[in-house]
Design an enzyme around this catalytic site. Structure first.
Site, PDB file in Angstrom:
ATOM      1  CG  ASP A  44      58.395  17.087  41.898  1.00  0.00           C
ATOM      2  OD1 ASP A  44      57.285  17.565  41.631  1.00  0.00           O
ATOM      3  OD2 ASP A  44      59.115  17.510  42.833  1.00  0.00           O
ATOM      4  CE1 TYR A  49      62.963  20.326  46.008  1.00  0.00           C
ATOM      5  CE2 TYR A  49      62.675  18.825  44.177  1.00  0.00           C
ATOM      6  CZ  TYR A  49      62.188  19.401  45.333  1.00  0.00           C
ATOM      7  OH  TYR A  49      60.953  19.038  45.793  1.00  0.00           O
ATOM      8  CE  LYS A  74      57.977  20.830  43.656  1.00  0.00           C
ATOM      9  NZ  LYS A  74      59.164  19.985  43.546  1.00  0.00           N
ATOM     10  CG  HIS A 107      59.303  24.919  46.411  1.00  0.00           C
ATOM     11  ND1 HIS A 107      60.565  24.589  45.972  1.00  0.00           N
ATOM     12  CD2 HIS A 107      58.937  23.939  47.267  1.00  0.00           C
ATOM     13  CE1 HIS A 107      60.936  23.450  46.549  1.00  0.00           C
ATOM     14  NE2 HIS A 107      59.971  23.046  47.344  1.00  0.00           N
ATOM     15  CG  LEU A 186      56.989   5.411  49.959  1.00  0.00           C
ATOM     16  CD1 LEU A 186      58.292   4.950  49.313  1.00  0.00           C
ATOM     17  CD2 LEU A 186      55.952   4.295  49.890  1.00  0.00           C
ATOM     18  CE  LYS A 228      65.169  12.309  47.413  1.00  0.00           C
ATOM     19  NZ  LYS A 228      66.212  11.684  48.252  1.00  0.00           N
ATOM     20  CB  SER A 229      63.747   4.687  46.075  1.00  0.00           C
ATOM     21  OG  SER A 229      64.629   3.636  46.401  1.00  0.00           O
ATOM     22  NE  ARG A 234      64.096   0.546  49.009  1.00  0.00           N
ATOM     23  CZ  ARG A 234      65.051  -0.172  49.597  1.00  0.00           C
ATOM     24  NH1 ARG A 234      64.919  -1.480  49.724  1.00  0.00           N
ATOM     25  NH2 ARG A 234      66.143   0.402  50.061  1.00  0.00           N
ATOM     26  CG  ASN A 238      58.989   2.617  45.105  1.00  0.00           C
ATOM     27  OD1 ASN A 238      58.603   1.616  45.708  1.00  0.00           O
ATOM     28  ND2 ASN A 238      59.825   3.488  45.648  1.00  0.00           N
TER      29      ASN A 238
HETATM   30  P1  A2P Z   1      65.707   3.822  49.782  1.00  0.00           P
HETATM   31  O1  A2P Z   1      66.265   5.053  49.126  1.00  0.00           O
HETATM   32  O2  A2P Z   1      66.759   2.971  50.401  1.00  0.00           O
HETATM   33  O3  A2P Z   1      64.788   3.062  48.837  1.00  0.00           O
HETATM   34  P2  A2P Z   1      59.504   9.175  50.882  1.00  0.00           P
HETATM   35  O4  A2P Z   1      59.352   9.014  49.385  1.00  0.00           O
HETATM   36  O5  A2P Z   1      58.202   9.110  51.612  1.00  0.00           O
HETATM   37  O6  A2P Z   1      60.361  10.371  51.266  1.00  0.00           O
HETATM   38  O7  A2P Z   1      60.306   7.884  51.414  1.00  0.00           O
HETATM   39  C1  A2P Z   1      61.622   7.664  51.015  1.00  0.00           C
HETATM   40  C2  A2P Z   1      62.233   6.627  51.929  1.00  0.00           C
HETATM   41  O8  A2P Z   1      61.534   5.380  51.782  1.00  0.00           O
HETATM   42  C3  A2P Z   1      63.663   6.337  51.610  1.00  0.00           C
HETATM   43  O9  A2P Z   1      64.311   6.131  52.851  1.00  0.00           O
HETATM   44  C4  A2P Z   1      63.625   5.047  50.794  1.00  0.00           C
HETATM   45  O10 A2P Z   1      64.796   4.313  51.010  1.00  0.00           O
HETATM   46  C5  A2P Z   1      62.424   4.352  51.366  1.00  0.00           C
HETATM   47  N1  A2P Z   1      61.712   3.559  50.348  1.00  0.00           N
HETATM   48  C6  A2P Z   1      61.490   3.883  49.070  1.00  0.00           C
HETATM   49  N2  A2P Z   1      60.739   2.958  48.448  1.00  0.00           N
HETATM   50  C7  A2P Z   1      60.464   2.009  49.378  1.00  0.00           C
HETATM   51  C8  A2P Z   1      59.728   0.785  49.358  1.00  0.00           C
HETATM   52  N3  A2P Z   1      59.111   0.388  48.254  1.00  0.00           N
HETATM   53  N4  A2P Z   1      59.666   0.086  50.507  1.00  0.00           N
HETATM   54  C9  A2P Z   1      60.305   0.504  51.623  1.00  0.00           C
HETATM   55  N5  A2P Z   1      61.010   1.646  51.711  1.00  0.00           N
HETATM   56  C10 A2P Z   1      61.095   2.396  50.594  1.00  0.00           C
END
Ligand code: A2P
Length: 283
Positions: A44, A49, A74, A107, A186, A228-229, A234, A238
């Protein structure tokens, strides 16, 4: 990976990898390459972006057949209106350089959305955009624009997580079978959400982490989710949420966490002006 069928018959992977705020010229290329290696098949991005080129390059270099990867981008606000949107669509197609875009969204839903939508409908008919949708539409904004659309949006990408379950807009979207896509799924790492006792109890029961319980809940709700990670472990875990199922009782407990409040209110005064001033997309 499970797929969700959109109202135009196209299929979208239920979990996607978002690249918001990841820079172009390297970091996005690396992140998308890693995500594809980890098994993601849904990326995405957005004109605003500023990393469509890296997304396209990573997909082309991956060796994975184009039709196995689902790409969303978008249209930014400056390209609203019929003629401007045609240029904006052409720009995204050129920067991504992947032949077609699987899903293209308005967007931010302000200004001449109707004109932009008409250009997107034409591109869909031509096949350069396979599905078209909207983003950040509140119930009031949805009612203002969508009744006049000839093609009903395939998705509305909005903020969504267990604390903000968007019940009002989901009821409207159900009328057109428009699927919800979740940004901040998240809660943007909200500790109150990730540490919520309902969620940590389920995490213990299923041997999963809190994020996986939240994402599993969202998928079971029929929501397309874009966690997002930047953490490689993760990023992998995820999308590992398809080997267990929450019971109906547990889904009810999760639904009860809704507070009806999120971080972004598309109807708030000044939001449109703030967004208009935020970015300029260059050719
Ligand atoms: P990180 O990049 O260290 O994994 P969102 O997708 O709602 O914006 O949330 C993103 C945030 O959640 C980031 O700070 C990410 O940190 C954290 N995050 C991503 N996956 C997980 C997970 N499975 N458990 C806990 N925190 C997570």
């Amino acid at each position: 990976m499970e797929y969700i069928v959109l109202n135009d018959g196209n299929k979208i992977p239920a979990i996607g990898f978002g690249v918001f705020t990841i820079p172009n010229d390297g970091p996005t290329y690396e992140a998308v390459t890693q995500a594809l290696k980890a098994g993601y098949r849904h990326i995405d991005t957005a004109a605003a972006y500023f990393n469509e080129e890296d997304v396209g390059r990573a997909v082309r270099d991956s060796g994975i057949p184009r039709d196995e990867i689902f790409i969303t981008s978008k249209l930014w606000l400056q390209d609203h209106g019929y003629e401007a949107a045609k240029k904006g669509i052409a720009r995204s197609l050129r920067k991504l350089d992947l032949g077609y875009i699987d899903l293209y969204l308005v967007h931010q839903p302000y200004g001449d959305v109707a004109g932009a939508w008409k250009a997107m409908e034409e591109a869909k008919a031509e096949g350069t955009l396979r599905s078209i949708g909207v983003s950040n539409m509140s119930p009031a904004i949805w009612k203002k624009f969508v009744p006049d659309f000839a093609t009903k949006p395939a998705v509305n990408q909005v903020e969504f997580n267990p604390l903000f379950q968007q019940k009002e807009i989901r009821a409207l979207m159900a009328e057109t079978d428009t699927k919800l896509e979740a940004w901040y799924p998240l809660g943007h790492g909200n500790a109150g959400l990730l540490g919520n006792p309902v969620i940590t109890k389920l995490a213990e029961k299923y041997g999963k982490n809190a994020g996986q319980i939240i994402l599993r809940f969202e998928v079971q709700e029929g929501v397309i989710t874009l966690p997002k990670s930047t953490n490689p472990e993760r990023i992998g875990t995820n999308q590992d949420v398809f080997d267990f199922e929450l019971t109906e009782e547990e889904m009810k407990e999760m639904r009860a966490l809704d507070t009806g409040k999120g971080s972004h209110d598309p109807d708030a005064p000044g939001v449109e002006e703030m967004l208009r001033g935020a970015f300029v997309i260059e050719d």
